[in-house]
Design an enzyme around this catalytic site. Structure first.
Site, PDB file in Angstrom:
ATOM      1  N   GLU A  95      -0.467  21.891 -78.953  1.00 16.86           N
ATOM      2  CA  GLU A  95      -1.743  21.695 -79.271  1.00 16.86           C
ATOM      3  C   GLU A  95      -2.767  21.255 -78.134  1.00 16.86           C
ATOM      4  O   GLU A  95      -3.774  21.523 -77.922  1.00 16.86           O
ATOM      5  CB  GLU A  95      -2.257  20.840 -80.591  1.00 16.86           C
ATOM      6  CG  GLU A  95      -1.753  21.559 -81.830  1.00 16.86           C
ATOM      7  CD  GLU A  95      -2.636  22.837 -82.049  1.00 16.86           C
ATOM      8  OE1 GLU A  95      -3.699  22.873 -81.930  1.00 16.86           O
ATOM      9  OE2 GLU A  95      -1.832  23.716 -82.758  1.00 16.86           O
TER      10      GLU A  95
ATOM     11  N   HIS B  18      -5.820  30.770 -76.712  1.00 21.96           N
ATOM     12  CA  HIS B  18      -7.016  31.441 -77.142  1.00 21.96           C
ATOM     13  C   HIS B  18      -8.002  31.929 -76.331  1.00 21.96           C
ATOM     14  O   HIS B  18      -8.691  33.071 -76.346  1.00 21.96           O
ATOM     15  CB  HIS B  18      -7.625  30.225 -77.952  1.00 21.96           C
ATOM     16  CG  HIS B  18      -7.047  29.867 -79.420  1.00 21.96           C
ATOM     17  ND1 HIS B  18      -6.996  30.681 -80.377  1.00 21.96           N
ATOM     18  CD2 HIS B  18      -6.393  28.693 -79.750  1.00 21.96           C
ATOM     19  CE1 HIS B  18      -6.522  30.183 -81.402  1.00 21.96           C
ATOM     20  NE2 HIS B  18      -5.959  28.987 -80.985  1.00 21.96           N
TER      21      HIS B  18
END
Length: 118
Positions: free
Chosen positions: A92, A111
């Site tokens: 993350e 992303h």
């Protein structure tokens, strides 16, 4: 529920299927851009595909060896008590990542790269 299992995204050169969110911005009233079939990740100004591949391989290596290298070069075991939290922070890329410089920001830049395909 009738949903098919997710296919892991592993090959950064792979052509992606098209996608359209069918969403409109509440602020501007414009539609969000869609992604046509057959596009793949490409280098952007801030990070390139090779960085993503390197970070992925380093994370996979940590999983296979059962340890990560912190920012001081110390090998930290991925034990039952903290191992999953350590890996989660690496993937993350949270503020708790033990070595963001080495393991990168794979999830976050993933992303961004996917969002910029269109």
């Amino acid at each position: 529920v009738g949903l098919q299992r997710m296919v892991p995204f592993q090959n950064f050169e792979e052509k992606l299927e098209g996608y359209s969110a069918h969403l409109t911005s509440l602020v501007s009233g414009k539609n969000y851009a869609s992604r046509p079939d057959g596009m793949s990740l490409r280098d952007i100004k801030e990070v390139d595909v090779q960085d993503m591949e390197r970070w992925r391989e380093r994370i996979l290596s940590a999983i296979h060896t059962g340890q990560v290298i912190d920012q001081n070069g110390t090998e930290i075991p991925l034990d039952e008590e903290r191992g999953l939290d350590i890996l989660g922070a690496l993937i993350e890329s949270s503020y708790e990542s033990l070595n963001k410089g080495y393991y990168g920001t794979l999830h976050n830049w993933g992303h961004v790269m996917i969002a910029k395909i269109h």
